[in-house]
Scaffold this motif. Structure first.
Motif, PDB file in Angstrom:
ATOM      1  N   GLY A 203      -9.710 -15.446   2.152  1.00 45.28           N
ATOM      2  CA  GLY A 203     -10.690 -14.387   2.449  1.00 45.28           C
ATOM      3  C   GLY A 203     -10.859 -14.105   3.925  1.00 45.28           C
ATOM      4  O   GLY A 203     -11.418 -13.076   4.310  1.00 45.28           O
ATOM      5  N   GLU A 309      -4.685  -6.173   0.254  1.00 49.61           N
ATOM      6  CA  GLU A 309      -5.480  -7.377   0.549  1.00 49.61           C
ATOM      7  C   GLU A 309      -6.944  -7.013   0.853  1.00 49.61           C
ATOM      8  O   GLU A 309      -7.863  -7.762   0.519  1.00 49.61           O
ATOM      9  N   SER A 310      -7.148  -5.841   1.481  1.00 50.56           N
ATOM     10  CA  SER A 310      -8.524  -5.480   1.859  1.00 50.56           C
ATOM     11  C   SER A 310      -9.417  -5.343   0.617  1.00 50.56           C
ATOM     12  O   SER A 310     -10.601  -5.676   0.661  1.00 50.56           O
ATOM     13  N   SER A 313     -10.300  -8.857  -0.496  1.00 48.03           N
ATOM     14  CA  SER A 313     -11.252  -9.447   0.460  1.00 48.03           C
ATOM     15  C   SER A 313     -12.645  -8.868   0.293  1.00 48.03           C
ATOM     16  O   SER A 313     -13.641  -9.578   0.438  1.00 48.03           O
ATOM     17  N   GLN A 316     -14.401 -10.137  -2.599  1.00 41.52           N
ATOM     18  CA  GLN A 316     -14.809 -11.505  -2.281  1.00 41.52           C
ATOM     19  C   GLN A 316     -16.045 -11.548  -1.376  1.00 41.52           C
ATOM     20  O   GLN A 316     -16.993 -12.293  -1.645  1.00 41.52           O
TER      21      GLN A 316
END
Ligand code: ADP
Ligand code: GN1
Ligand code: MG
Length: 374
Positions: A203, A309-310, A313, A316
């Protein structure tokens, strides 16, 4: 609305520079932070409406700095629109209505801070996307918003919430909440706490990339969940991006991430039936397509690599913040039922699990779109 609240509200809104006769006022919107109201006025026989917000000063401790940012940002966007020959500008960007003594915010008798905007008519916001067309226009609007602000001159914008998306600092606060267990709720959240521990390292990718200069600092919105974007009732196009309290320096990926976690899902953020929470790759593709159609002109290669990925993240960091608030006793987010924040956290974890099960496909989609635009 109860009588006392309505009379406080009426007292406040009459101090803004609004002409004509006041008609009605009501609570409005489903944000988790500020208190939002809408009022109606008769101005020379035409009904005009305004949005009033009591700024949550526990969250925004410097309302003057928030408003300074918002005025600079809204004026800049309005000027850009004017130069481009666009019409309907006051539906495309928020317009601050000053107080009668010319200030952008005022204090009520109880010390609360208030501001007023023109109400943007003929629009709605979504809690859930229902088509790829919607996903595409939402993505495009965020790309456009970032582009409009890329050349904002003058001093750096205030950080209205310092370290807002700093995952490592969010983790420190989370561990503190677990350790203190001030509300005795740690026992209710064992699997969620474990999930957050397991995902800590991954993260941190975005914040580390920003801090070490791998990705650039940019002015961004920082709160691009879908219901902060107003869509025209008639043509389905985006009119304005609102909720500008957190417009400040950050990463372009913060906005993309928040958009992915709210748009590319089949269930609302607090849906309790987790079987309905699923990462929707078609919506993901459409929103990235819309976003890149604007943002590919300025994004750098390291930002492009982290698009998928963003989203992970941001599911999260929001899951972590909901969980921390739950453990601390629900002081930050507005909640409508016991366990609401824990439900929201579980929902974000379910979304991450679904993303993980489709991860190869998410990466392929992002790579394909980057090739299409760059
Ligand atoms: P919060 O910080 O609590 O989320 P917002 O600024 O997002 O508050 O406002 C809550 C909701 O009200 C938004 O999601 C949006 O749908 C609606 N809204 C806010 N400002 C306006 C406006 N000027 N015109 C029309 N709708 C608005
Ligand atoms: C809050 O203000 P609102 O409801 O649009 C929060 C966001 C979270 C979101 C989760 C200032 O957004 O960071 O992503 O709730 N805003 C602030 O729904 O904390
Ligand atoms: Mg909002």
């Amino acid at each position: 609305m109860d009588k006392d609240r309505l009379s406080l509200l009426r007292g406040v809104i009459h101090q803004f520079a609004i002409y004509g006769e006041f008609e009605t006022a009501e609570a409005f919107g489903s944000g988790h932070i500020n208190s939002t109201f809408r009022s109606s006025w008769n101005q020379g026989g035409t009904r005009l409406r305004y949005t009033h917000q009591r700024i949550n000063e526990k969250v925004f401790t410097r309302p003057d700095e928030v408003m300074d940012n918002i005025q600079r940002v809204t004026r800049h966007i309005a000027e850009k629109l004017r130069l481009s020959g666009a019409g309907d500008i006051s539906r495309r960007v928020l317009t601050v209505v000053p107080s009668r003594d010319g200030k952008p915010v005022l204090r009520d008798a109880e010390g609360g801070w208030w501001r007023t905007y023109l109400f943007i008519e003929g629009t709605h916001s979504l809690e859930l996307a229902s088509s790829t067309k919607e996903a595409r226009v939402l993505g495009k609007s965020v790309g456009q918003f970032q582009k409009q602000l890329a050349d904002l001159g003058g001093k750096r914008l205030y950080e209205t919430i310092p370290d807002f998306h700093h995952m490592e600092k969010r983790y420190s606060r989370f561990y503190e909440a677990v350790q203190k267990d001030s509300s005795g709720r740690v026992k209710e959240a064992g699997p969620e706490i474990a999930f957050m521990r397991e995902n800590e390292e991954r993260g941190a990718i975005l914040i580390r990339s920003l801090k070490n200069g791998t990705i650039p600092e940019r002015i961004c919105h920082n709160d691009t969940k879908m219901n902060n974007i107003l869509i025209d009732d008639t043509d389905g196009e985006v009119r304005a991006v609102v909720d500008l309290d957190t417009v400040m320096p950050g990463s372009s990926l913060f906005d993309v991430g928040d958009l992915i976690r709210t748009v590319a899902t089949r269930a609302e953020e607090d849906e309790r039936d987790l079987s309905r929470v699923e990462f929707d790759t078609a919506f993901f593709e459409a929103l990235l397509d819309g976003y890149l159609s604007e943002a590919s002109q300025f994004l750098e290669s390291e930002e492009l690599k982290l698009l998928a990925e963003s989203g992970r993240s941001f599911a999260q960091i929001m899951g972590l913040r909901f969980l921390t608030d739950y453990l601390e006793g629900d002081h930050y987010y507005q909640t409508a039922r016991p366990g609401h924040n824990l439900d929201r956290c579980r929902n974000q974890i379910a979304l991450i699990r679904s993303m993980d099960s489709k991860w190869d496909s998410a990466l392929r989609i992002a790579e394909r779109l980057v090739r299409k635009y760059v």
